[in-house]
Write an enzyme that holds these catalytic residues in place. Structure first.
Site, PDB file in Angstrom:
ATOM      1  N   SER A 120       0.863  -1.201   0.000  1.00 50.46           N
ATOM      2  CA  SER A 120       0.000   0.000   0.000  1.00 50.46           C
ATOM      3  C   SER A 120       0.890   1.239   0.000  1.00 50.46           C
ATOM      4  O   SER A 120       2.092   1.153   0.295  1.00 50.46           O
ATOM      5  CB  SER A 120      -0.870  -0.022   1.262  1.00 50.46           C
ATOM      6  OG  SER A 120      -1.437   1.241   1.523  1.00 50.46           O
ATOM      7  N   TYR A 149      -4.009  -0.846   9.846  1.00 45.25           N
ATOM      8  CA  TYR A 149      -3.752  -0.998   8.410  1.00 45.25           C
ATOM      9  C   TYR A 149      -2.322  -0.539   8.091  1.00 45.25           C
ATOM     10  O   TYR A 149      -1.579  -1.232   7.391  1.00 45.25           O
ATOM     11  CB  TYR A 149      -4.774  -0.186   7.616  1.00 45.25           C
ATOM     12  CG  TYR A 149      -4.730  -0.422   6.121  1.00 45.25           C
ATOM     13  CD1 TYR A 149      -5.347  -1.542   5.553  1.00 45.25           C
ATOM     14  CD2 TYR A 149      -4.073   0.459   5.275  1.00 45.25           C
ATOM     15  CE1 TYR A 149      -5.310  -1.764   4.190  1.00 45.25           C
ATOM     16  CE2 TYR A 149      -4.033   0.245   3.906  1.00 45.25           C
ATOM     17  CZ  TYR A 149      -4.657  -0.863   3.358  1.00 45.25           C
ATOM     18  OH  TYR A 149      -4.612  -1.088   2.009  1.00 45.25           O
TER      19      TYR A 149
HETATM   20  P1  NAP Z   1     -11.807  -5.078  -1.705  1.00 46.31           P
HETATM   21  O1  NAP Z   1     -12.542  -4.801  -2.956  1.00 46.31           O
HETATM   22  O2  NAP Z   1     -12.438  -4.821  -0.393  1.00 46.31           O
HETATM   23  O3  NAP Z   1     -11.267  -6.574  -1.784  1.00 46.31           O
HETATM   24  C1  NAP Z   1     -10.669  -7.202  -0.677  1.00 46.31           C
HETATM   25  C2  NAP Z   1     -10.625  -8.677  -0.948  1.00 46.31           C
HETATM   26  O4  NAP Z   1     -10.085  -9.350   0.195  1.00 46.31           O
HETATM   27  C3  NAP Z   1     -12.019  -9.249  -1.189  1.00 46.31           C
HETATM   28  O5  NAP Z   1     -11.953 -10.287  -2.115  1.00 46.31           O
HETATM   29  C4  NAP Z   1     -12.344  -9.792   0.195  1.00 46.31           C
HETATM   30  O6  NAP Z   1     -13.359 -10.780   0.200  1.00 46.31           O
HETATM   31  C5  NAP Z   1     -11.002 -10.363   0.574  1.00 46.31           C
HETATM   32  N1  NAP Z   1     -10.952 -10.668   1.988  1.00 46.31           N
HETATM   33  C6  NAP Z   1     -11.089  -9.809   3.016  1.00 46.31           C
HETATM   34  N2  NAP Z   1     -11.073 -10.487   4.172  1.00 46.31           N
HETATM   35  C7  NAP Z   1     -10.953 -11.801   3.867  1.00 46.31           C
HETATM   36  C8  NAP Z   1     -10.894 -12.994   4.626  1.00 46.31           C
HETATM   37  N3  NAP Z   1     -10.983 -12.995   5.960  1.00 46.31           N
HETATM   38  N4  NAP Z   1     -10.759 -14.163   3.969  1.00 46.31           N
HETATM   39  C9  NAP Z   1     -10.705 -14.194   2.625  1.00 46.31           C
HETATM   40  N5  NAP Z   1     -10.754 -13.111   1.842  1.00 46.31           N
HETATM   41  C10 NAP Z   1     -10.884 -11.919   2.469  1.00 46.31           C
HETATM   42  O7  NAP Z   1     -10.487  -4.202  -1.659  1.00 46.31           O
HETATM   43  P2  NAP Z   1      -9.281  -3.987  -2.675  1.00 46.31           P
HETATM   44  O8  NAP Z   1      -9.057  -2.540  -2.720  1.00 46.31           O
HETATM   45  O9  NAP Z   1      -9.456  -4.750  -3.937  1.00 46.31           O
HETATM   46  O10 NAP Z   1      -8.110  -4.603  -1.800  1.00 46.31           O
HETATM   47  C11 NAP Z   1      -7.287  -5.655  -2.219  1.00 46.31           C
HETATM   48  C12 NAP Z   1      -5.912  -5.474  -1.579  1.00 46.31           C
HETATM   49  O11 NAP Z   1      -5.340  -4.262  -2.053  1.00 46.31           O
HETATM   50  C13 NAP Z   1      -5.964  -5.352  -0.061  1.00 46.31           C
HETATM   51  O12 NAP Z   1      -4.843  -6.008   0.504  1.00 46.31           O
HETATM   52  C14 NAP Z   1      -5.855  -3.855   0.163  1.00 46.31           C
HETATM   53  O13 NAP Z   1      -5.323  -3.528   1.415  1.00 46.31           O
HETATM   54  C15 NAP Z   1      -4.918  -3.488  -0.957  1.00 46.31           C
HETATM   55  N6  NAP Z   1      -4.890  -2.079  -1.343  1.00 46.31           N
HETATM   56  C16 NAP Z   1      -5.994  -1.460  -1.842  1.00 46.31           C
HETATM   57  C17 NAP Z   1      -5.908  -0.123  -2.228  1.00 46.31           C
HETATM   58  C18 NAP Z   1      -7.064   0.627  -2.822  1.00 46.31           C
HETATM   59  O14 NAP Z   1      -6.939   1.851  -3.042  1.00 46.31           O
HETATM   60  N7  NAP Z   1      -8.185   0.001  -3.119  1.00 46.31           N
HETATM   61  C19 NAP Z   1      -4.716   0.562  -2.075  1.00 46.31           C
HETATM   62  C20 NAP Z   1      -3.624  -0.101  -1.554  1.00 46.31           C
HETATM   63  C21 NAP Z   1      -3.717  -1.421  -1.197  1.00 46.31           C
HETATM   64  P3  NAP Z   1     -14.879 -10.346   0.412  1.00 46.31           P
HETATM   65  O15 NAP Z   1     -15.367  -9.806  -0.901  1.00 46.31           O
HETATM   66  O16 NAP Z   1     -15.528 -11.614   0.830  1.00 46.31           O
HETATM   67  O17 NAP Z   1     -14.902  -9.299   1.491  1.00 46.31           O
END
Ligand code: NAP
Length: 251
Positions: A143, A156
């Protein structure tokens, strides 16, 4: 040149592949030729359907990654189904927001368990298999808060700083064994994770003004970096944290 990035016959285990960045990465890897083991607590039916539409194999694996107990059964199930894991993408993650003075132990533990503890033990379980075969690619999702402090997201920030450190430690231990461990640090990407920020008019405007590219990223924007780090093209890249951020860190 395309052979450098070719993932034909490779098997990629992607966590949290049902939506957001995980889905973007799974589709990009499949487009480059990989078969996809989609792991998560929600079935990744949409992703699996799209990967199959690209002519690649894809299967769902149910795993609640909030607990480390899910790790070995997941790796065993993927190996039983696909026979190998060439690429691991540790993408599943959560975020909890509250002022540091009010932050609860429950919100600390939930985020650290999913984002850092499970990530490490998944690296370990898949890493053992990769080391035994003498090859493998691990991509952890970091991140901007791997580099910066952020506000109102203490667990986080701690978890993502930890992801950066672990990525380097594992690269140090495993690079000579043929296993590359790297990370991608996404900038502000429009997903469920950032829905609260996108809908907060003030925060949204402040964020947009600070992104040199002038827009939020799309999950598909992360795919190219994942293909690079999963492919032969990155064989001498070790312990690197690749920012895909529209220039955020440059500002
Ligand atoms: P998201 O749409 O909320 O997706 C998160 C994913 O993680 C979903 O598939 C979720 O499943 C899964 N997950 C959460 N808890 C879980 C658990 N206990 N067991 C299995 N799966 C689980 O968010 P995203 O933005 O795509 O995030 C993906 C990654 O990128 C994360 O590590 C996040 O920290 C990182 N990130 C995101 C951003 C951003 O701007 N979006 C920036 C930097 C880093 P469910 O659908 O079932 O909840």
């Amino acid at each position: 040149m395309s052979g450098l990035f070719d993932l034909t016959a490779k098997v990629a285990l992607v966590t949290g592949a049902n939506t957001g960045i995980g889905q973007g990465i799974a589709l990009a890897l499949a487009e480059a030729g990989a078969d996809i083991a989609a792991a998560g607590r929600s079935p990744a039916d949409d992703t699996v359907g799209k990967v199959r539409g690209l002519g690649r194999r894809a299967e769902n694996f149910a795993a609640d990654l909030s607990s480390v107990g899910a790790v070995q059964p997941l790796v065993d199930a993927v190996l039983a189904e696909f026979g190998r894991i060439d690429i691991l993408v540790n993408n599943a993650g959560i975020i909890r927001r509250a002022d540091a003075v009010d932050f609860t132990e429950a919100d600390w533990d939930a985020v650290m368990d999913t984002n850092l503890k499970t990530l490490f033990f998944l690296c370990q379980a898949a890493g053992k298999h990769m080391i035994a075969r003498g090859s493998g690619k691990i991509i952890n999702i970091a991140s901007m808060l791997t580099f910066q402090g952020g506000v109102r997201v203490p667990s986080y920030t701690a978890s993502k700083a930890g992801v950066g450190g672990l990525t380097k430690l594992l690269a140090n231990e495993w690079a000579a064994k043929g296993v590359q461990v790297n990370a991608i640090a996404p900038g502000y990407i429009a997903t469920n994770n950032t829905a609260a920020l996108q809908s907060d008019e003030t925060r949204n405007r402040q964020i947009m003004e600070r992104i040199p590219a002038g827009r939020w990223g799309d999950p598909g924007d992360i795919g190219g970096a994942a293909v690079f780090l999963a492919s032969r093209a990155s064989d001498y890249v070790q312990g690197h944290i690749l920012a895909v951020d529209g220039g955020w860190l440059a500002r």
